[in-house]
Design a protein around this motif. Structure first.
Motif, PDB file in Angstrom:
ATOM      1  N   VAL A 403       0.834  -1.207   0.000  1.00  0.00           N
ATOM      2  CA  VAL A 403       0.000   0.000   0.000  1.00  0.00           C
ATOM      3  C   VAL A 403       0.864   1.251   0.000  1.00  0.00           C
ATOM      4  N   ARG A 404       1.924   1.237   0.772  1.00  0.00           N
ATOM      5  CA  ARG A 404       2.794   2.415   0.857  1.00  0.00           C
ATOM      6  C   ARG A 404       3.510   2.707  -0.458  1.00  0.00           C
ATOM      7  N   ALA A 405       3.567   1.734  -1.347  1.00  0.00           N
ATOM      8  CA  ALA A 405       4.188   1.952  -2.658  1.00  0.00           C
ATOM      9  C   ALA A 405       3.242   2.638  -3.636  1.00  0.00           C
ATOM     10  N   MET A 406       1.952   2.756  -3.290  1.00  0.00           N
ATOM     11  CA  MET A 406       0.989   3.425  -4.171  1.00  0.00           C
ATOM     12  C   MET A 406       1.191   4.936  -4.104  1.00  0.00           C
ATOM     13  N   PRO A 407       0.809   5.684  -5.147  1.00  0.00           N
ATOM     14  CA  PRO A 407       0.974   7.144  -5.124  1.00  0.00           C
ATOM     15  C   PRO A 407       0.134   7.772  -4.012  1.00  0.00           C
ATOM     16  N   SER A 408       0.729   8.694  -3.277  1.00  0.00           N
ATOM     17  CA  SER A 408       0.007   9.415  -2.233  1.00  0.00           C
ATOM     18  C   SER A 408      -0.916  10.444  -2.877  1.00  0.00           C
ATOM     19  N   PRO A 409      -1.859  11.013  -2.123  1.00  0.00           N
ATOM     20  CA  PRO A 409      -2.686  12.084  -2.686  1.00  0.00           C
ATOM     21  C   PRO A 409      -1.855  13.232  -3.254  1.00  0.00           C
ATOM     22  N   ASN A 410      -0.785  13.616  -2.566  1.00  0.00           N
ATOM     23  CA  ASN A 410       0.071  14.694  -3.083  1.00  0.00           C
ATOM     24  C   ASN A 410       0.698  14.321  -4.420  1.00  0.00           C
ATOM     25  N   GLU A 411       1.124  13.063  -4.537  1.00  0.00           N
ATOM     26  CA  GLU A 411       1.769  12.616  -5.772  1.00  0.00           C
ATOM     27  C   GLU A 411       0.774  12.475  -6.917  1.00  0.00           C
ATOM     28  N   LEU A 412      -0.521  12.403  -6.589  1.00  0.00           N
ATOM     29  CA  LEU A 412      -1.536  12.252  -7.629  1.00  0.00           C
ATOM     30  C   LEU A 412      -1.919  13.581  -8.271  1.00  0.00           C
ATOM     31  N   VAL A 413      -1.622  14.685  -7.622  1.00  0.00           N
ATOM     32  CA  VAL A 413      -2.070  15.996  -8.101  1.00  0.00           C
ATOM     33  C   VAL A 413      -1.622  16.285  -9.538  1.00  0.00           C
ATOM     34  N   PRO A 414      -0.362  16.067  -9.924  1.00  0.00           N
ATOM     35  CA  PRO A 414       0.019  16.350 -11.315  1.00  0.00           C
ATOM     36  C   PRO A 414      -0.795  15.563 -12.344  1.00  0.00           C
ATOM     37  N   ALA A 415      -1.132  14.313 -12.026  1.00  0.00           N
ATOM     38  CA  ALA A 415      -1.957  13.525 -12.955  1.00  0.00           C
ATOM     39  C   ALA A 415      -3.352  14.124 -13.082  1.00  0.00           C
ATOM     40  N   LEU A 416      -3.904  14.618 -11.980  1.00  0.00           N
ATOM     41  CA  LEU A 416      -5.221  15.253 -12.034  1.00  0.00           C
ATOM     42  C   LEU A 416      -5.170  16.548 -12.843  1.00  0.00           C
ATOM     43  N   GLU A 417      -4.106  17.285 -12.708  1.00  0.00           N
ATOM     44  CA  GLU A 417      -3.945  18.514 -13.497  1.00  0.00           C
ATOM     45  C   GLU A 417      -3.901  18.182 -14.989  1.00  0.00           C
ATOM     46  N   ARG A 418      -3.152  17.140 -15.350  1.00  0.00           N
ATOM     47  CA  ARG A 418      -3.022  16.756 -16.754  1.00  0.00           C
ATOM     48  C   ARG A 418      -4.353  16.271 -17.315  1.00  0.00           C
ATOM     49  N   LEU A 419      -5.035  15.400 -16.588  1.00  0.00           N
ATOM     50  CA  LEU A 419      -6.308  14.859 -17.063  1.00  0.00           C
ATOM     51  C   LEU A 419      -7.377  15.942 -17.162  1.00  0.00           C
ATOM     52  N   THR A 420      -7.359  16.881 -16.240  1.00  0.00           N
ATOM     53  CA  THR A 420      -8.321  17.975 -16.297  1.00  0.00           C
ATOM     54  C   THR A 420      -8.109  18.802 -17.561  1.00  0.00           C
ATOM     55  N   ALA A 421      -6.845  19.101 -17.888  1.00  0.00           N
ATOM     56  CA  ALA A 421      -6.558  19.859 -19.110  1.00  0.00           C
ATOM     57  C   ALA A 421      -7.012  19.113 -20.361  1.00  0.00           C
ATOM     58  N   GLU A 422      -6.917  17.776 -20.338  1.00  0.00           N
ATOM     59  CA  GLU A 422      -7.304  16.972 -21.490  1.00  0.00           C
ATOM     60  C   GLU A 422      -8.828  16.895 -21.659  1.00  0.00           C
ATOM     61  N   HIS A 423      -9.570  16.852 -20.559  1.00  0.00           N
ATOM     62  CA  HIS A 423     -11.002  16.567 -20.624  1.00  0.00           C
ATOM     63  C   HIS A 423     -11.893  17.778 -20.469  1.00  0.00           C
ATOM     64  N   ARG A 424     -11.371  18.873 -19.958  1.00  0.00           N
ATOM     65  CA  ARG A 424     -12.186  20.077 -19.785  1.00  0.00           C
ATOM     66  C   ARG A 424     -12.578  20.617 -21.150  1.00  0.00           C
ATOM     67  N   THR A 425     -13.821  21.087 -21.275  1.00  0.00           N
ATOM     68  CA  THR A 425     -14.294  21.641 -22.554  1.00  0.00           C
ATOM     69  C   THR A 425     -14.769  23.075 -22.341  1.00  0.00           C
ATOM     70  N   ALA A 426     -15.077  23.744 -23.470  1.00  0.00           N
ATOM     71  CA  ALA A 426     -15.591  25.121 -23.374  1.00  0.00           C
ATOM     72  C   ALA A 426     -16.899  25.106 -22.592  1.00  0.00           C
ATOM     73  N   ARG A 427     -17.050  26.041 -21.683  1.00  0.00           N
ATOM     74  CA  ARG A 427     -18.212  26.066 -20.809  1.00  0.00           C
ATOM     75  C   ARG A 427     -19.182  27.158 -21.238  1.00  0.00           C
ATOM     76  N   PRO A 428     -20.497  26.854 -21.142  1.00  0.00           N
ATOM     77  CA  PRO A 428     -21.494  27.861 -21.521  1.00  0.00           C
ATOM     78  C   PRO A 428     -21.536  29.011 -20.525  1.00  0.00           C
TER      79      PRO A 428
END
Length: 428
Positions: A403-428
């Motif tokens: 379990v300790r070898a899994m990414p911590s919440p802090n280590e997950l933040v860059p992946a969330l930033e990247r995925l958000t940039a990929e999936h976010r669309t123009a908003r009304p």
């Protein structure tokens, strides 16, 4: 970026989200947590900004007026053997189970006004990313309406994805999809088409070990669970080394919060199982749960104590119902576990059964029995096995390393930033 977390009405579900929410906040992102008014105080005590959406739910009164919580016909094989199988379905049918899930969440947790309230807030605040509890469908719907990236955050087993995968061919052949029938008209009112991401999100943050099981075709983002118990004072005795093996017994906080009766192992069975055991037993039970029961001499009862303080202090075993917080804290502290899943409708298939069988297969715990078939002798035998055999502690320590070898919440933040940039669309 702006990140909106959406939780369901239970503190245990909120607490799963808190470490990741704080990781995003300390990385410099804006965070808001949305939940029903009943949870507003609990959200405030996390230190995170929160908003209430929808009307008060009054779960205690609502559930008290509902059908009896124990339903033996829901799991005939589990009733006959005392233990359930993860591949089974409540009432023997995936469609019946997903219909029950949809109806329950729609009527009890998220009536339609909650959707409109959350959509209104999302249009005002304009989140870049929405992260929802697996049952918090207003979150995925609001995200689609405003063009935000949207993810789910599981607790244990991704049962919704399991059910939908099992029913994919039937839905394609024309069998009515209760979740689509519910969510599609809401989306249509806002000019948005229904697709599977309205139910399963665009990806899923998964804070459980891989051996719990994942559904093929779902984009899972693994994360190490960091247990959060909420604000609490820790009694001084917790830090005193126990003179005998310390055993912890808990029935979790979700059902206690909702005052659901008849779903937990009877306290008298728990006490009879540990009476005379050469152990110091700590039972986290409130007055309502105790209900005047005679407490054995080797048992200390306490309404609440944070497990993040209690389990590291020489705990030899924990008995619980497969709740996410108890499971994660025991894993983090290499504590062998005795699992007694609830028989509350389909609930045990959302984690407890997989946890019990998974721990047992890895030699780090015992799946004793489901709550409706548990006897003091069975529980006593499970505890004795763990206390007398040092291999359980050794295997629990091995799982802790994994379990300790899994990414911590802090280590997950860059992946969330990247995925958000990929999936976010123009908003009304």
């Amino acid at each position: 970026m702006r990140v909106l977390f959406v939780t369901n009405p239970f503190r245990a579900h909120l607490y799963v989200q808190v470490p990741l929410a704080w990781a995003l906040r300390t990385a410099g992102h804006e965070v808001v947590v949305a939940g029903p008014p009943d949870l507003a105080d609990a959200i405030a005590r996390t230190g995170l900004p929160g908003i209430a959406v929808g009307d008060p739910l009054n779960l205690e009164a609502m559930l008290a007026a509902g059908p009896p919580p124990d339903d033996p016909t829901c799991d005939p094989r589990g009733t006959s053997t005392g233990r359930s199988v993860q591949e089974d379905y409540c009432w023997g049918d995936a469609l019946t189970e997903i219909q029950d899930l949809t109806g329950g969440v729609r009527q009890v947790f998220f009536p339609e006004r909650t959707f409109e309230d959350l959509i209104g807030f999302a249009r005002q605040w304009r989140p870049d990313l929405v992260i929802s509890d697996p049952t918090a469908f207003p979150g995925t719907v609001a995200a689609k309406v405003v063009g935000a990236a949207h993810a789910r955050m599981t607790l244990n087993v991704d049962r919704t994805a399991q059910l939908r995968a099992a029913l994919r061919e039937r839905f394609a052949a024309g069998t009515p999809d209760p979740m689509r029938d519910w969510l599609e008209p809401i989306l249509a009112r806002h000019g948005v088409e229904f697709d599977e991401s309205a139910v399963l999100g665009q990806w899923t943050v998964n804070p459980v070990p891989g051996w719990i099981g994942q559904t093929p075709g779902v984009h899972y983002l693994p994360m190490r669970a960091v247990p959060f118990n909420g604000p609490a004072s820790t009694p001084r005795w917790v830090y005193e080394p126990p003179t005998r093996p310390r055993v912890v017994i808990t029935q979790g906080i979700s059902h206690r919060d909702a005052s659901v009766s008849g779903v937990s192992s009877a306290v008298r069975n728990l006490f009879e199982a540990v009476e005379g055991l050469d152990a110091e037993v700590v039972a986290t039970l409130d007055a309502k749960q105790l209900d005047g029961a005679t407490v054995p001499d080797n048992v200390r009862t306490v309404d609440f104590v944070p497990f993040t303080s209690l389990l590291p202090g020489g705990c030899a075993a924990i008995v619980h119902e497969g709740g996410v917080g108890s499971f994660a804290t025991a894993l983090e502290n290499a504590v062998p576990q005795v699992i007694v899943p609830n028989d509350f409708r389909s609930e045990k298939w959302w984690g407890p059964v997989a946890i019990g069988t998974g721990l047992e297969a890895r030699g780090a715990g015992v799946y004793a029995a489901n709550s409706s078939t548990l006897t003091p002798a069975v529980l006593h035998d499970g505890l004795k096995r763990i206390l007398d055999d040092p291999s359980y502690a050794a295997n629990a320590a091995r799982l802790r390393s994994e379990v300790r070898a899994m990414p911590s919440p802090n280590e997950l933040v860059p992946a969330l930033e990247r995925l958000t940039a990929e999936h976010r669309t123009a908003r009304p």
